[in-house]
Design a protein around this motif. Structure first.
Motif, PDB file in Angstrom:
ATOM      1  N   THR A 122      48.547  32.709  51.822  1.00  0.00           N
ATOM      2  CA  THR A 122      49.063  34.053  51.594  1.00  0.00           C
ATOM      3  C   THR A 122      50.576  34.005  51.530  1.00  0.00           C
ATOM      4  O   THR A 122      51.217  33.454  52.419  1.00  0.00           O
ATOM      5  CB  THR A 122      48.638  34.986  52.746  1.00  0.00           C
ATOM      6  OG1 THR A 122      47.224  34.970  52.816  1.00  0.00           O
ATOM      7  CG2 THR A 122      49.111  36.397  52.478  1.00  0.00           C
ATOM      8  N   SER A 146      45.929  40.337  52.613  1.00  0.00           N
ATOM      9  CA  SER A 146      46.156  39.808  51.270  1.00  0.00           C
ATOM     10  C   SER A 146      46.926  40.837  50.442  1.00  0.00           C
ATOM     11  O   SER A 146      46.622  42.030  50.491  1.00  0.00           O
ATOM     12  CB  SER A 146      44.816  39.499  50.603  1.00  0.00           C
ATOM     13  OG  SER A 146      44.027  40.668  50.536  1.00  0.00           O
ATOM     14  N   GLN A 148      48.142  43.242  47.566  1.00  0.00           N
ATOM     15  CA  GLN A 148      47.343  43.983  46.593  1.00  0.00           C
ATOM     16  C   GLN A 148      48.195  44.669  45.526  1.00  0.00           C
ATOM     17  O   GLN A 148      47.660  45.368  44.688  1.00  0.00           O
ATOM     18  CB  GLN A 148      46.502  45.057  47.322  1.00  0.00           C
ATOM     19  CG  GLN A 148      45.489  44.494  48.288  1.00  0.00           C
ATOM     20  CD  GLN A 148      44.413  43.661  47.594  1.00  0.00           C
ATOM     21  OE1 GLN A 148      44.082  43.922  46.446  1.00  0.00           O
ATOM     22  NE2 GLN A 148      43.892  42.664  48.282  1.00  0.00           N
ATOM     23  N   GLY A 150      50.271  45.542  42.271  1.00  0.00           N
ATOM     24  CA  GLY A 150      50.215  45.084  40.891  1.00  0.00           C
ATOM     25  C   GLY A 150      51.575  45.091  40.236  1.00  0.00           C
ATOM     26  O   GLY A 150      52.620  45.237  40.889  1.00  0.00           O
ATOM     27  N   LYS A 507      49.905  40.789  43.943  1.00  0.00           N
ATOM     28  CA  LYS A 507      48.583  40.189  43.829  1.00  0.00           C
ATOM     29  C   LYS A 507      48.664  38.918  42.996  1.00  0.00           C
ATOM     30  O   LYS A 507      48.076  37.899  43.332  1.00  0.00           O
ATOM     31  CB  LYS A 507      47.621  41.194  43.189  1.00  0.00           C
ATOM     32  CG  LYS A 507      46.163  40.747  43.177  1.00  0.00           C
ATOM     33  CD  LYS A 507      45.297  41.724  42.393  1.00  0.00           C
ATOM     34  CE  LYS A 507      45.392  43.115  42.988  1.00  0.00           C
ATOM     35  NZ  LYS A 507      44.522  44.080  42.261  1.00  0.00           N
ATOM     36  N   ASP A 508      49.373  38.963  41.892  1.00  0.00           N
ATOM     37  CA  ASP A 508      49.563  37.796  41.028  1.00  0.00           C
ATOM     38  C   ASP A 508      51.029  37.760  40.630  1.00  0.00           C
ATOM     39  O   ASP A 508      51.426  38.296  39.598  1.00  0.00           O
ATOM     40  CB  ASP A 508      48.658  37.890  39.798  1.00  0.00           C
ATOM     41  CG  ASP A 508      48.739  36.621  38.943  1.00  0.00           C
ATOM     42  OD1 ASP A 508      49.478  35.702  39.318  1.00  0.00           O
ATOM     43  OD2 ASP A 508      48.058  36.570  37.897  1.00  0.00           O
TER      44      ASP A 508
END
Length: 1182
Positions: A122, A146, A148, A150, A507-508
């Protein structure tokens, strides 16, 4: 078919060795390990089966297991180490399948363990601890949720909030009015191109791995190294801190100018002092605001983050109101009249009676003077028809503006010439989108400080009387230029790093950062460009050039265009600037904390500490102090160029990092963002550099000097960090290129400099025996060229690897102490002479091989029973000669000066006996470059034989030195042919007798060892006694005959007088004889005649009857004669350099060779024996 069980267990980061260097981000978070087992292994008493839910099926739906899979931090599973063998017996198939690798599991973990650690890793959130600093062992860490977020919420909106700021609301209209629409578009386009190209480079770097807290600092430091990273990181920190000060100043300007003008503490009665009073108000209120914001940040960042969305909403609402207002103005322009005198703009604050005229008419009634109901103001420019029968006789009165331009309110008062010859008029401040005013605003209108804001299209009298500051005009407060406007506007495009700074929340991150950042830049660029056009098309030029809105009664200029009310912009911009200031005061301390935790700048270590929750308390305090400096400047227009410099420098190095990595094609350079190119990076770097000097060349130089000083500080005093950065890669590429170029041929004589291999010897405790050798080498090099410090460790490499590492560390510490830049080479060999030979053969690379060997003189070689020391020395001389390397041997090295002991005035004497490449000429010149030998003069002596013309030799030598550009005194010493003296003959005989005796001693010792007796051999009862007699005899005679050199390395005490010796083993207890010290042929014969009956060993009798070798006598004669001459001429020299004769071709005469060198250098304090490498090292040609 056996079922498969998998159990997820938290694993400590410290149990993953080998990843701390390559993947620093992994060591900061707890990962998880997936273990697979068969059904049989589950049914056993596995301590992990209960944790995974119990039962035989593996607990596929167990809440504990599922909570771990979802990243829940409330699991209570005990920590299991990856490489811990406890509890592994149930997984026998692991041991069977990986038995080949079981001994290396400690350093090479299983792939499944590694992959699952990576899969469950993480990212850290912004402001958390630096990834590369591992947490202390045993510290319990909570598993973070985690991320989240975007692209839109995590990158796009934060970038918008950071980019849109105070400049858009307070200065963009002024920039457009001053520079014109065309140049304004150019300024915006240049700045936005800079940030777009930087964003492309940043996206490539950010997607080439994980970017934790620190954002731009982390990217630059890991790409360009700790020196550049620290320098640019601090510049970025200073830029962010000054940005906070700028935002606070902007908020206070909005407060005091447009929201609550009456809140000003300082007021001036005179127009000249209004500016200073305003600056003092800004300082007071700015300091109060900074204190409140710092307290809010100190209390908790969560409050700042909660307010961020509100501030962002304010920004968006304000911008939308501008666009709506621009569209509405096309149909219904807002009513903001501007009073003009001729073509000069009148300050709206000065029209107290709201009459933009010189005079007005009033009606006089019966009950006194009053304005008539049906009468309006009449002035010279506008008349109104009315019924004369109804109108009372009018009365003409002067307005408030009349009093400002005239000496009184009377109609006949003396007035300003420009006032008399021009009339008042009113124009629309906001003509509207359809008015066509953009044609007037296309071109620039730069003003100097104190100039009146004028409208060029209005008529004005030719009497260009200069305006006085006492008159109610709108004046320019600073001198404007294109470059100044660039510096002031650029901070409004900064803030593009907001997305990369928050990579831990995404998230990415590798997908969101490029898309969100580039979209945000495109959005803001579109807003800025359209705003420039809209402002130029809707607002009159005099209002645009009116920075503080004085002409429109003190309204915010951009607010006059807003719909439905100017207060939308005023309130919105106030809150948005406060929010931006809070964000800066939140981000800057965390950036400083990240730099401090990297430990690359020693004096910043204290700022790495903070509260228990990681909040950077000390860094916040320093940030507030630096921001206070910006607030004390108190002018938004002066603070903006400062942070422009720091941000531009940061962006420049982001582009450099990307371009460098792309060109070098580093194996680790694999960014997911593929729309980049090195040409774009270098174009962005060029634009950044150009903008720095365009906006303010002196600020640019100051910023570069600051960055350069930090760079050099980190280079010399910072911690050593190896981050695999691009500068190291660039150095490797440059080194490879240079080495390949050097391979093309041998170096020219003009380029020759000593590339030194220093051979040092370590004692049993791994301490350097002669550290002054390295000191001398550093004085010879003066920091230039190649230096390799080598040593040989005796033993086998497999067993002695640890000793070799310890020896390397010892030599590195010594090099650091002596400030010698170079390399360490440690070779493990069974025999020292073989190790030295290997080192001389293999040291260096390509054209950077050593060409000079520096080694010490063997210490006390005469007294040593083991001949290996001097044999190794002679072998090294032969090896260097065979390798065509120069050799330098300092004798009495302990007497050489250290680097902290400069020599007093004296001479460096060169005894040029034979020519071997000019080393003797070059070495004194190189030594005198160092501060230790700088005050010494140079003398050159050469030897002339009887057949030589000494006078001509002196002239030729002086001419040669003149062409060599070397200043030195020249002297030719004549050596007359003389017979070999008795002293020379006796010394040669003593040398040969001693050599033969020692040879017999070694042979007898070898015989005893072969027969297995530690003591005296029984087969030769006389051998032991005879050997001891010979050894004592040799030592006694040697002690008396040898001239002890001044300050010699041989510090053994010499025996005095005489010593009793046993003659034979049978009468050794009572029969003693005295041995004469002067051993000549006659005394030897007498001794044999007197003791013919004694049982003297056969070898001893051979020694007494031997005659010295003729060649040895000749060599000893040369050594003695040269030594006499050298001592006579150079006894007071600080250093004596002389040619070192080569060793004999026959190895049997090695010991004699050592004796010749001793005789040659006797009586000299500091001697440097020099042996050239066979190539010319000095030339007279340029």
């Amino acid at each position: 078919m056996a079922s498969v069980r998998f159990t997820v267990t938290p694993t400590k980061a410290e149990d993953l060795p080998g990843l701390s260097d390559t993947s620093p981000d992994i060591s900061s978070r707890s990962g998880a390990r997936v273990r697979f087992g068969s059904r049989e292994s589950v049914n056993r008493s596995d301590p992990l089966s209960e944790v995974s839910g119990g039962g035989g099926g593996g607990g596929a739906d167990s809440p504990e297991r599922s909570s771990i899979e979802q990243g829940d931090g409330n699991s209570k599973i005990s920590s299991v180490y990856i490489n811990n063998t406890h509890g592994m017996d149930d997984d026998d198939f692991y041991d069977r399948n990986l038995a080949l690798f079981e001994e290396e599991m400690d350093t090479r973990p299983k792939v499944s363990s590694l992959l699952n650690r990576l899969a469950n890793y993480t990212n850290l959130t912004q402001g958390a601890k630096e990834h590369e600093e591992a947490e202390s062992i045993g510290e319990k860490k909570k598993a973070g949720k985690s991320p989240q977020m975007g692209t839109f919420m995590g990158v796009y909106l934060p970038c918008l909030q950071n980019i849109f700021g105070v400049i858009l609301f307070l200065r963009l209209t002024w920039v457009v009015g001053t520079a014109g629409v065309l140049q304004g578009l150019c300024i915006v386009f240049m700045c936005c191109c800079c940030t777009m190209l930087t964003a492309i480079s940043m996206s490539a770097i950010a997607t080439n791995g994980v970017v934790p807290a620190g954002g731009a600092y982390f990217m630059i430091s890991r790409s360009l190294g700790p020196e550049f990273g620290g320098a640019v990181g601090l510049c970025f920190y200073l830029g962010t801190t000054f940005a906070g000060a700028m935002y606070i100043l902007g908020a206070i300007e909005i407060l005091l100018m447009y929201i609550a003008p009456k809140a000003a503490i300082f007021e001036s009665k005179h127009p000249e002092g209004e500016g200073a009073a305003m600056l003092n108000n800004m300082r007071v209120y700015g300091t109060i605001c900074l204190l409140l914001m710092s307290l809010l940040v100190f209390v908790g960042v969560k409050y700042v983050n909660k307010l961020a969305s509100i501030f962002l909403a304010c920004v968006i609402v304000s911008i939308v109101s501008i666009y709506v207002g621009a569209l509405v103005s096309a149909f219904k322009p807002p009513d903001f009249p501007v009073c003009m005198l001729g073509n000069r703009t009148i300050n709206g604050h000065e029209i107290l009676d709201n009459q933009c005229a010189k005079k007005y008419l009033t009606q006089i009634g019966e009950q006194g003077e009053s304005e008539g109901e049906n009468y309006t103001m009449i002035n010279e420019n506008s008349t109104m028809t009315m019924d004369p029968s109804l109108a009372p006789p009018p009365s003409e009165k002067t307005t408030y503006l009349w009093k400002q331009f005239c000496e009184g309110s009377d109609l006949n008062a003396s007035c300003d010439k420009y006032f008399i010859s021009n009339n008042f008029s009113e124009i629309l401040g906001i003509p509207g989108l359809a008015s066509g005013v953009i044609s007037e605003n296309l071109w620039s209108s730069y003003l100097s400080k104190g100039d009146v804001v004028e409208k060029g299209s209005l008529d004005s009298s030719n009497d260009a009387h200069p305006a006085s500051t006492h008159q109610p005009y709108v004046f320019a407060d600073i001198t404007t230029s294109f470059t100044l406007l660039v510096g002031i506007f650029f901070p409004s495009v900064t803030g593009i790093m907001a997305g990369s700074n928050r990579s831990g929340d995404l998230k990415d991150a590798q997908r969101s950062i490029p898309i969100g950042t580039i979209l945000a830049i495109l959005t803001t660029t579109l807003v800025y460009l359209s705003s420039v056009v809209l402002f130029g098309a809707c607002i009159d030029g005099v209002v645009l050039r009116d920075k503080f809105g004085d002409s429109v009664n003190g309204n915010l200029v951009v607010g006059t265009l807003a719909w439905p009310s100017p207060w939308v912009i005023v309130i919105g911009s106030f809150f948005s600037t406060c929010g931006a200031g809070l964000q800066s005061l939140t981000g800057a301390p965390r950036l400083l904390q990240a730099i401090a935790k990297d430990n690359i700048i020693p004096f910043l270590r204290v700022f790495g500490h903070g509260k228990a929750n990681g909040e950077p308390t000390w860094a916040l305090l320093l940030t507030a102090l630096i921001a206070e400096l910006g607030i004390l400047i108190a002018s938004l227009d002066l603070v903006a160029p400062i942070l422009t410099m720091f941000f531009l420098m940061c962006y420049l190095f982001v582009n450099l990092a990307c371009g460098l990595q792309t060109l070098l094609r580093t194996p680790n350079w694999r960014p997911r963002f593929s729309y980049y190119h090195w040409t774009l990076s270098f174009l962005g770097m060029t634009i950044c550099l150009a903008l720095m000097f365009i906006s303010s060349w002196y600020y640019a130089i100051v910023a570069m000097v600051i960055a350069g000083m930090i760079y050099k500080y980190i280079e010399y005093h910072g911690a050593e960090k190896e981050w695999g950065d691009g500068i190291r890669g660039l150095s490797l590429s440059a080194a490879r290129y240079a080495l390949l170029r050097l391979e093309e041929g041998p170096p020219h004589t003009k380029n020759w400099r000593p590339q030194v291999l220093v051979l040092l010897k370590l004692d049993e405790d791994a301490h350097v025996k002669s550290p002054r050798l390295l000191t001398f080498a550093s004085q010879l090099k003066a920091g230039k060229g190649l230096t390799i410090v080598g040593t040989v460790v005796s033993g086998n490499f497999l067993q002695s690897y640890g000793e070799a590492l310890a020896a390397e560390q010892t030599l590195k510490h010594l090099m650091d102490k002596e400030r010698v830049k170079g390399f360490v080479q440690c070779i493990v060999a069974q025999k020292p002479r073989e190790g030295i030979s290997h080192m001389i053969q293999s040291s260096g690379l390509g054209g950077m091989k050593p060409n000079t060997v520096v080694m010490g003189w063997p210490h006390a070689w005469r007294q040593s029973e083991d001949p290996q020391a001097w044999k190794t020395f002679i072998n090294t001389v032969r090896v260097t000669t065979a390798a065509h390397l120069a050799l330098l041997v300092p004798k009495n090295i302990s007497l050489f000066p250290s680097n902290s002991e400069p020599c007093t005035e004296g001479y460096i004497d060169v005894w040029w006996i034979v020519h071997d490449g000019g080393m003797l000429m070059l070495l004194p010149f190189l030594l005198r470059q160092h501060k230790v030998w700088r005050r010494c003069s140079m003398r050159i002596f050469t030897v002339a034989q009887m057949e030589d013309n000494s006078i001509q030799m002196k002239k030729d030598l002086a001419t040669f030195l003149y062409h060599l550009r070397i200043e030195a005194e020249v002297e030719v010493v004549e050596m007359h042919n003389s017979d070999i003296s008795a002293y020379t003959y006796e010394r040669t005989l003593m040398m040969e007798q001693r050599s033969q005796m020692l040879r017999q001693m070694r042979l007898s010792k070898s015989d005893r060892e072969k027969e297995g007796y530690p003591g005296i051999s029984s087969s030769r009862p006389e051998a032991g006694g005879a050997t001891r007699s010979q050894a004592q005899l040799v030592k006694d005679r040697n002690s008396m005959l040898r001239l002890t050199s001044i300050g010699s390395d041989d510090d053994d005490d010499t025996d005095g007088g005489e010593r009793e010796k046993p003659v034979s083993s049978s009468s050794s207890s009572e029969h003693h004889r005295r041995v004469q010290m002067t051993w000549t042929k006659e005394k030897s014969s007498q001794y044999r005649a007197a003791h013919s009956g004694c049982s003297t060993p056969e070898g001893f009798r051979d020694m007494l009857s031997m005659r010295p070798d003729h060649s040895n006598v000749r060599r000893m004669h040369t050594a003695v004669k040269l030594n006499e001459v050298i001592v006579n001429k150079s006894h007071d020299a600080r250093l004596v350099l002389l040619n070192m004769p080569g060793p004999p071709r026959n190895t049997d005469g090695d010991e004699n060779y050592m004796e010749f060198l001793e005789v040659l250098t006797e009586g000299l304090e500091r001697v440097l024996l020099v042996r050239g490498g066979g190539s010319e090292v000095i030339t007279i040609y340029s």
